[in-house]
Design an enzyme around this catalytic site. Structure first.
Site, PDB file in Angstrom:
ATOM      1  N   LYS A   1     -19.818 -33.043  30.246  1.00  0.00           N
ATOM      2  CA  LYS A   1     -18.477 -33.240  29.705  1.00  0.00           C
ATOM      3  C   LYS A   1     -17.373 -33.028  30.741  1.00  0.00           C
ATOM      4  O   LYS A   1     -16.207 -33.296  30.469  1.00  0.00           O
ATOM      5  CB  LYS A   1     -18.246 -32.283  28.527  1.00  0.00           C
ATOM      6  CG  LYS A   1     -19.236 -32.487  27.379  1.00  0.00           C
ATOM      7  CD  LYS A   1     -19.094 -33.862  26.761  1.00  0.00           C
ATOM      8  CE  LYS A   1     -20.148 -34.109  25.689  1.00  0.00           C
ATOM      9  NZ  LYS A   1     -20.017 -33.209  24.544  1.00  0.00           N
TER      10      LYS A   1
ATOM     11  N   GLU B   1      -8.330 -29.062  14.457  1.00  0.00           N
ATOM     12  CA  GLU B   1      -8.782 -28.376  15.664  1.00  0.00           C
ATOM     13  C   GLU B   1      -7.607 -27.916  16.518  1.00  0.00           C
ATOM     14  O   GLU B   1      -7.602 -26.789  17.032  1.00  0.00           O
ATOM     15  CB  GLU B   1      -9.692 -29.295  16.478  1.00  0.00           C
ATOM     16  CG  GLU B   1     -11.053 -29.512  15.852  1.00  0.00           C
ATOM     17  CD  GLU B   1     -11.892 -30.549  16.581  1.00  0.00           C
ATOM     18  OE1 GLU B   1     -13.119 -30.473  16.496  1.00  0.00           O
ATOM     19  OE2 GLU B   1     -11.309 -31.444  17.230  1.00  0.00           O
TER      20      GLU B   1
ATOM     21  N   GLY C   1     -15.972 -27.302  20.791  1.00  0.00           N
ATOM     22  CA  GLY C   1     -16.492 -28.175  21.829  1.00  0.00           C
ATOM     23  C   GLY C   1     -15.396 -29.057  22.389  1.00  0.00           C
ATOM     24  O   GLY C   1     -14.217 -28.903  22.071  1.00  0.00           O
TER      25      GLY C   1
ATOM     26  N   GLY D   1     -13.538 -36.700  18.941  1.00  0.00           N
ATOM     27  CA  GLY D   1     -14.631 -37.645  18.741  1.00  0.00           C
ATOM     28  C   GLY D   1     -15.231 -37.542  17.353  1.00  0.00           C
ATOM     29  O   GLY D   1     -15.741 -38.528  16.812  1.00  0.00           O
ATOM     30  N   GLY D   2     -15.157 -36.358  16.759  1.00  0.00           N
ATOM     31  CA  GLY D   2     -15.655 -36.155  15.405  1.00  0.00           C
ATOM     32  C   GLY D   2     -14.607 -36.373  14.335  1.00  0.00           C
ATOM     33  O   GLY D   2     -14.901 -36.234  13.145  1.00  0.00           O
TER      34      GLY D   2
ATOM     35  N   SER E   1     -21.222 -31.355  17.317  1.00  0.00           N
ATOM     36  CA  SER E   1     -22.611 -30.941  17.489  1.00  0.00           C
ATOM     37  C   SER E   1     -22.743 -29.640  18.272  1.00  0.00           C
ATOM     38  O   SER E   1     -23.554 -28.776  17.927  1.00  0.00           O
ATOM     39  CB  SER E   1     -23.406 -32.048  18.179  1.00  0.00           C
ATOM     40  OG  SER E   1     -22.888 -32.320  19.468  1.00  0.00           O
TER      41      SER E   1
ATOM     42  N   LYS F   1     -10.301 -34.192  22.775  1.00  0.00           N
ATOM     43  CA  LYS F   1     -11.063 -33.839  21.590  1.00  0.00           C
ATOM     44  C   LYS F   1     -10.756 -34.852  20.490  1.00  0.00           C
ATOM     45  O   LYS F   1      -9.790 -35.573  20.561  1.00  0.00           O
ATOM     46  CB  LYS F   1     -10.717 -32.423  21.118  1.00  0.00           C
ATOM     47  CG  LYS F   1     -11.260 -31.338  22.058  1.00  0.00           C
ATOM     48  CD  LYS F   1     -10.942 -29.928  21.563  1.00  0.00           C
ATOM     49  CE  LYS F   1     -11.347 -29.675  20.155  1.00  0.00           C
ATOM     50  NZ  LYS F   1     -12.812 -29.917  19.929  1.00  0.00           N
TER      51      LYS F   1
ATOM     52  N   ASP G   1     -14.878 -33.335  24.106  1.00  0.00           N
ATOM     53  CA  ASP G   1     -15.461 -34.614  24.516  1.00  0.00           C
ATOM     54  C   ASP G   1     -15.357 -34.800  26.025  1.00  0.00           C
ATOM     55  O   ASP G   1     -16.215 -35.428  26.641  1.00  0.00           O
ATOM     56  CB  ASP G   1     -14.767 -35.761  23.789  1.00  0.00           C
ATOM     57  CG  ASP G   1     -14.940 -35.654  22.280  1.00  0.00           C
ATOM     58  OD1 ASP G   1     -16.091 -35.597  21.833  1.00  0.00           O
ATOM     59  OD2 ASP G   1     -13.922 -35.622  21.558  1.00  0.00           O
TER      60      ASP G   1
END
Length: 262
Positions: free
Chosen positions: A129, A111, A90, A104-105, A35, A102, A92
């Site tokens: 965060k 990534e 981004g 979460g998506g 997001s 990282k 998490d």
């Protein structure tokens, strides 16, 4: 308009807005997933369309690739780009040493590959965060579907000897079916509470047969840009040892991002 956004979305917006200031004409840029990264892609697309910025973007997921194309960014593969000037993504969670969780998506593999193929990685996040110790957010590991239950059992056995608070391992689901990554793999989420030694954890998890990659990003991130709901932005550069603070004003015409969903 941005004035109608929640404080958390305002924080994401200003972090993203500040991050694209690092991008220069002609750069090859890794485009993160999630997001907060979506705000950055929209901001970057605005610069491409309205200011004539010319870049090549390497997305870290199919959904980021779709968004980038929608906003006018030229999308290329990592193999075509070969090496990147910068990746913006981004997180998490992150700690004071700018180590990250990282995934979460579900895009942790792409990534991490993209981030490590970059001269610099910038993480954009809201202030919530930041953590003293990683682990409150479940740590994802990507595993191949074949023998995933064996990989899960081996991970559970490994955690018994690790410095963690919890040892629960769950298969990530998408409704009533396993969540499937862009590479066709599954995700196991490790509910650890606290990770006492992230460096050690990152190394040993990848020794488990069937594990493709884990969501610990250790010594990869160079800069964290923190956004606040009132427009404040804090930029921390771990290599330079600097912390810069600023404030971005919300303009009434900034309505480009109102259709973004978390």
């Amino acid at each position: 308009m941005t004035g109608e956004l929640s404080p958390i979305d305002k924080a994401k917006f200003v972090a993203a807005k500040r991050a694209v200031d690092f991008i220069e004409d002609g750069m090859r840029v890794g485009l993160g997933t999630g997001s907060t990264a979506a705000w950055m892609v929209r901001c970057l697309g605005d610069l491409v369309r309205n200011d004539g910025l010319k870049i090549k973007g390497v997305p870290t997921s199919t959904r980021t690739a779709e968004l980038a194309r929608d906003v006018g960014i030229e999308v290329v593969t990592l193999d075509e780009a070969k090496w990147l000037d910068l990746t913006i993504d981004g997180a998490d969670e992150f700690d004071q040493e700018l180590n990250l969780i990282k995934g979460g998506g579900g895009a942790l593999l792409q990534e991490k590959i993209v981030a490590t193929a970059s001269d610099q990685m910038i993480v954009i996040a809201d202030v919530g965060k930041e953590v003293e110790s990683l682990g409150a957010f479940p740590l994802p590991i990507e595993v191949i579907p074949f023998g995933w239950k064996t990989s899960k059992s081996l991970a559970e056995e490994l955690l018994v000897s690790m410095d963690v608070l919890g040892q629960d391992v769950t298969l990530r689901m998408n409704d009533d079916k396993p969540f499937v990554t862009d590479e066709g793999n599954y995700i196991l989420d490790l509910h650890l509470g606290r990770i006492g030694n992230p460096h050690q954890m990152a190394m040993v998890l990848n020794q488990i047969p069937g594990v493709v990659e884990n969501g610990l990003f250790i010594d990869i991130c160079d800069v964290v840009i923190l956004g606040y709901g009132d427009g404040r932005v804090e930029t921390r550069d771990i290599n330079e040892g600097t912390i810069a603070q600023d404030r971005l004003e919300f303009e009434g015409s900034d309505n480009l991002f109102t259709d973004l969903q978390d």
